[in-house]
Motif scaffolding. Structure first.
Motif, PDB file in Angstrom:
ATOM      1  N   ASP A  71      38.857  39.850  43.033  1.00 40.32           N
ATOM      2  CA  ASP A  71      40.164  40.464  42.800  1.00 40.32           C
ATOM      3  C   ASP A  71      41.116  39.549  42.045  1.00 40.32           C
ATOM      4  OD1 ASP A  71      39.299  42.692  44.157  1.00 40.32           O
ATOM      5  OD2 ASP A  71      40.264  42.125  46.046  1.00 40.32           O
ATOM      6  N   PHE A  72      41.071  38.253  42.351  1.00 41.03           N
ATOM      7  CA  PHE A  72      42.030  37.334  41.757  1.00 41.03           C
ATOM      8  C   PHE A  72      41.447  36.493  40.628  1.00 41.03           C
ATOM      9  CE2 PHE A  72      43.722  38.113  46.036  1.00 41.03           C
ATOM     10  CZ  PHE A  72      44.959  38.624  45.679  1.00 41.03           C
ATOM     11  N   HIS A  73      40.157  36.607  40.376  1.00 43.34           N
ATOM     12  CA  HIS A  73      39.545  35.752  39.368  1.00 43.34           C
ATOM     13  C   HIS A  73      38.698  36.546  38.378  1.00 43.34           C
ATOM     14  CE1 HIS A  73      40.859  32.181  41.555  1.00 43.34           C
ATOM     15  NE2 HIS A  73      40.642  32.921  42.627  1.00 43.34           N
ATOM     16  N   PHE A  74      38.861  37.851  38.366  1.00 40.43           N
ATOM     17  CA  PHE A  74      38.110  38.703  37.462  1.00 40.43           C
ATOM     18  C   PHE A  74      39.046  39.203  36.369  1.00 40.43           C
ATOM     19  CE2 PHE A  74      36.051  42.726  36.222  1.00 40.43           C
ATOM     20  CZ  PHE A  74      34.820  42.218  35.865  1.00 40.43           C
ATOM     21  N   GLY A  75      38.514  39.469  35.218  1.00 42.45           N
ATOM     22  CA  GLY A  75      39.336  39.859  34.082  1.00 42.45           C
ATOM     23  C   GLY A  75      39.611  38.635  33.231  1.00 42.45           C
ATOM     24  N   LYS A  76      39.894  38.861  31.964  1.00 43.27           N
ATOM     25  CA  LYS A  76      40.027  37.751  31.011  1.00 43.27           C
ATOM     26  C   LYS A  76      41.055  36.706  31.433  1.00 43.27           C
ATOM     27  CE  LYS A  76      38.465  39.695  26.665  1.00 43.27           C
ATOM     28  NZ  LYS A  76      38.829  40.045  25.299  1.00 43.27           N
ATOM     29  N   GLN A  77      42.259  37.142  31.764  1.00 41.78           N
ATOM     30  CA  GLN A  77      43.326  36.180  32.079  1.00 41.78           C
ATOM     31  C   GLN A  77      43.030  35.396  33.350  1.00 41.78           C
ATOM     32  OE1 GLN A  77      46.849  38.660  32.036  1.00 41.78           O
ATOM     33  NE2 GLN A  77      47.460  37.778  30.077  1.00 41.78           N
ATOM     34  N   HIS A  78      42.605  36.093  34.390  1.00 39.43           N
ATOM     35  CA  HIS A  78      42.334  35.409  35.653  1.00 39.43           C
ATOM     36  C   HIS A  78      41.121  34.491  35.534  1.00 39.43           C
ATOM     37  CE1 HIS A  78      44.738  38.874  37.350  1.00 39.43           C
ATOM     38  NE2 HIS A  78      45.423  37.801  37.654  1.00 39.43           N
ATOM     39  N   TYR A  79      40.111  34.968  34.832  1.00 45.14           N
ATOM     40  CA  TYR A  79      38.922  34.129  34.638  1.00 45.14           C
ATOM     41  C   TYR A  79      39.287  32.881  33.837  1.00 45.14           C
ATOM     42  CZ  TYR A  79      34.302  32.564  33.252  1.00 45.14           C
ATOM     43  OH  TYR A  79      33.194  31.795  33.045  1.00 45.14           O
ATOM     44  N   ALA A  80      40.081  33.047  32.787  1.00 46.42           N
ATOM     45  CA  ALA A  80      40.519  31.914  31.974  1.00 46.42           C
ATOM     46  C   ALA A  80      41.324  30.925  32.812  1.00 46.42           C
ATOM     47  CB  ALA A  80      41.334  32.392  30.774  1.00 46.42           C
ATOM     48  N   ALA A  81      42.172  31.429  33.689  1.00 48.76           N
ATOM     49  CA  ALA A  81      42.966  30.557  34.560  1.00 48.76           C
ATOM     50  C   ALA A  81      42.065  29.788  35.525  1.00 48.76           C
ATOM     51  CB  ALA A  81      43.998  31.373  35.333  1.00 48.76           C
ATOM     52  N   THR A  82      41.024  30.434  36.041  1.00 51.92           N
ATOM     53  CA  THR A  82      40.092  29.759  36.947  1.00 51.92           C
ATOM     54  C   THR A  82      39.320  28.670  36.213  1.00 51.92           C
ATOM     55  OG1 THR A  82      39.902  31.742  38.313  1.00 51.92           O
ATOM     56  CG2 THR A  82      38.146  30.106  38.529  1.00 51.92           C
ATOM     57  N   VAL A  83      38.870  28.967  35.003  1.00 53.08           N
ATOM     58  CA  VAL A  83      38.156  27.962  34.205  1.00 53.08           C
ATOM     59  C   VAL A  83      39.076  26.779  33.902  1.00 53.08           C
ATOM     60  CG1 VAL A  83      37.064  27.515  31.959  1.00 53.08           C
ATOM     61  CG2 VAL A  83      36.470  29.580  33.250  1.00 53.08           C
ATOM     62  N   ALA A  84      40.324  27.055  33.546  1.00 53.94           N
ATOM     63  CA  ALA A  84      41.287  25.986  33.257  1.00 53.94           C
ATOM     64  C   ALA A  84      41.541  25.143  34.512  1.00 53.94           C
ATOM     65  CB  ALA A  84      42.590  26.576  32.731  1.00 53.94           C
TER      66      ALA A  84
END
Length: 195
Positions: free
Chosen positions: A137-150
């Motif tokens: 829920d919080f780490h799926f999708g482009k923006q959230h995934y990018a934030a998790t990778v960062a």
């Protein structure tokens, strides 16, 4: 609607002309009826995140009927220990199974220059191990995934090992997750040279 007798009539809060029980009372009345630790933890964590104070919840729990309060009381103690969500309550339960020293819960990490790294769900400072409970829920999708990778890149740059766990596994595979946590802790210990 459920109607229940009480000798402790709450002071009504009027909303759009309708008298309602105060939020703290309504939340705990509902928690007493729920049988699921997961649902109780989720409801109480949500209430705290939205501004209901822990002292108010504990006071209401202590003042009311003791019927059905064991699970809410346990969940409130976990939240008071630092859990911000139902998943973090589950994480605390799994951590207790691991036998490891207690991590710092929801601990903000900064580098030597004061730059923000992340706020770890659980952080074992002695071995520089961050435990993240990462849901779809919080780490799926482009923006959230990018934030998790960062975030993970900032951890790596700071020399912090990260163990990521799905919240669902805390409930379905607690022993396996506890074993993974112990293995990650041992690996971080070996890497850091900590005793």
């Amino acid at each position: 609607m459920t109607i229940e007798r009480t000798i402790r009539q709450p002071q009504a809060v009027v909303f759009d002309g309708v008298p309602l029980a105060p939020l703290v009372r309504a939340v705990l009345d509902e928690c007493r009826r729920l049988g699921s630790r997961q649902e109780v933890s989720a409801l109480l964590a949500e209430a705290v995140q939205r501004g209901v104070s822990l002292p108010e919840l504990f006071a209401e729990l202590d003042a009311g009927s003791s019927r059905g309060t064991a699970i809410p009381r346990e969940a409130l103690h976990r939240i008071a220990d630092g859990a911000r969500s139902a998943a973090e309550v589950d994480a605390m339960r799994v951590w207790r199974m691991s036998g490891l020293p207690e991590p710092r819960w929801n601990h903000e990490l900064r580098d030597e220059n004061g730059e923000y790294i992340a706020t770890a769900d659980g952080y074992f400072a002695a071995v520089a191990l961050a435990w993240e409970i990462d849901s779809y829920d919080f780490h799926f999708g482009k923006q959230h995934y990018a934030a998790t990778v960062a975030r993970n890149a900032r951890y790596a740059a700071a020399g912090i090992v990260v163990l990521q766990t799905l919240p669902s596994r805390l409930r379905t595979e607690p022993k396996r997750v506890a074993a993974e946590l112990v293995a990650a802790y041992r690996a971080a210990t070996a890497r850091s040279g900590a005793a």
